[in-house]
Scaffold this active site. Structure first.
Site, mmCIF file in Angstrom:
data_model
loop_
_atom_site.group_PDB
_atom_site.id
_atom_site.type_symbol
_atom_site.label_atom_id
_atom_site.label_comp_id
_atom_site.label_asym_id
_atom_site.label_seq_id
_atom_site.Cartn_x
_atom_site.Cartn_y
_atom_site.Cartn_z
ATOM 1 N N LYS A 1 -3.384 3.815 -3.009
ATOM 2 C CA LYS A 1 -4.658 4.466 -3.290
ATOM 3 C C LYS A 1 -4.622 5.877 -2.736
ATOM 4 C CE LYS A 1 -7.197 0.122 -2.915
ATOM 5 N NZ LYS A 1 -8.253 -0.620 -2.195
ATOM 6 N N ASP B 1 0.832 -1.197 0.000
ATOM 7 C CA ASP B 1 0.000 0.000 0.000
ATOM 8 C C ASP B 1 0.871 1.253 0.000
ATOM 9 O OD1 ASP B 1 -2.312 -1.475 0.094
ATOM 10 O OD2 ASP B 1 -2.628 -1.238 2.247
ATOM 11 N N MET C 1 -9.080 7.988 8.375
ATOM 12 C CA MET C 1 -9.457 8.554 7.067
ATOM 13 C C MET C 1 -10.516 9.645 7.207
ATOM 14 S SD MET C 1 -9.639 4.890 5.038
ATOM 15 C CE MET C 1 -10.628 4.141 6.358
#
Length: 257
Positions: free
Chosen positions: A63, A41, A175
């Site tokens: 991402k 990631d 997030m």
């Protein structure tokens, strides 16, 4: 002539922890150092990737908000494809694979394809960030309940967070930077006091770590004014207050007993 397919390789879902490579488990460090193929990631710190051997093949599936280099279904297919070709895969994920890391989906895809899979837990972002900031998420004088939620997901406004934050509770939001205004509005509308302490921990456990404090009502302004960027977690509750104020509260409680 019979052509035999190779035996499938194995997929390890490995938690890379919050950033500092010294916080890897011994098992995770050994797997990274010996891997021939690492799928990682974007939140995995470069210092962790630097532990890989020079000949290792590194595939980034990083991402970013509104821009995915690879959809989750494609990541699942990549892991399965490489394993079915006979290759062992270290799937390196920031924090812990099973806490907002979609590790469950990847494990399901591997099992469905007949690929052996093993999970190697890591220190989660919330646990690592709180420890690095010396911010106890539970404390007998402040909080006996801690909850983790995702602040960037579908149907945020419709989710019921009632009771997750407030007296005796700590709420940690992953997030949540991009939706900080909606989060503050949501919690205040649910009855949470606008002045409840909030801390944002950016780049936890890394040399550039910042711990920024405000109130719930001031959260959106803080994120904008201080240009806070991911990776970061938001901590809401008494645990997020200034350490000096917490010490004074504890002394007052002891004096009252």
């Amino acid at each position: 002539m019979n052509v035999h397919s190779p035996s499938p390789g194995k997929v390890w879902l490995v938690g890379a922890g919050p950033g500092d490579p010294d916080l890897l488990t011994l098992r995770a460090a050994r797997l990274v150092m010996n891997a021939a193929l690492i799928v990682h990631d974007g939140l995995v710190d470069p210092a962790v990737l630097a532990l890989a051997r020079p000949t290792a093949r590194l595939i980034s599936v990083a991402k970013q908000r509104s821009r995915h280099t690879m959809q989750q279904d494609e990541i699942n297919a990549l892991l399965v494809r490489e394993a079915l070709a006979g290759r062992d895969v270290v799937r390196l994920k920031g924090g812990d694979p099973f806490i907002f890391g979609r590790g469950g989906e990847e494990a399901e895809a591997c099992r469905a394809a007949g690929v052996p899979v093993e999970v190697v837990p890591g220190i989660s972002a919330a646990i690592g960030a709180a420890a690095a900031a010396q911010m106890p998420l539970t404390h007998r004088n402040h909080a006996s309940v801690v909850s983790f939620v995702a602040g960037q997901c579908k149907g945020l406004s419709a989710q019921d967070w009632t009771g997750l934050a407030g007296k005796g509770r700590t709420l940690v939001i992953y997030m949540g930077l991009a939706t900080s205004e909606a989060i503050a509005d949501k919690l205040i509308a649910d009855g949470l006091a606008p002045e409840i302490p909030v801390a944002v921990i950016e780049n936890a456990t890394r040399p550039q770590m910042r711990v920024l404090r405000t109130s719930l009502a001031g959260l959106p302004a803080l994120v904008a004014a201080r240009k806070i960027k991911s990776p970061a977690v938001i901590v809401i509750g008494e645990a997020a207050g200034e350490p000096e104020l917490n010490t004074l509260r504890e002394l007052a409680l002891e004096a009252a007993q």
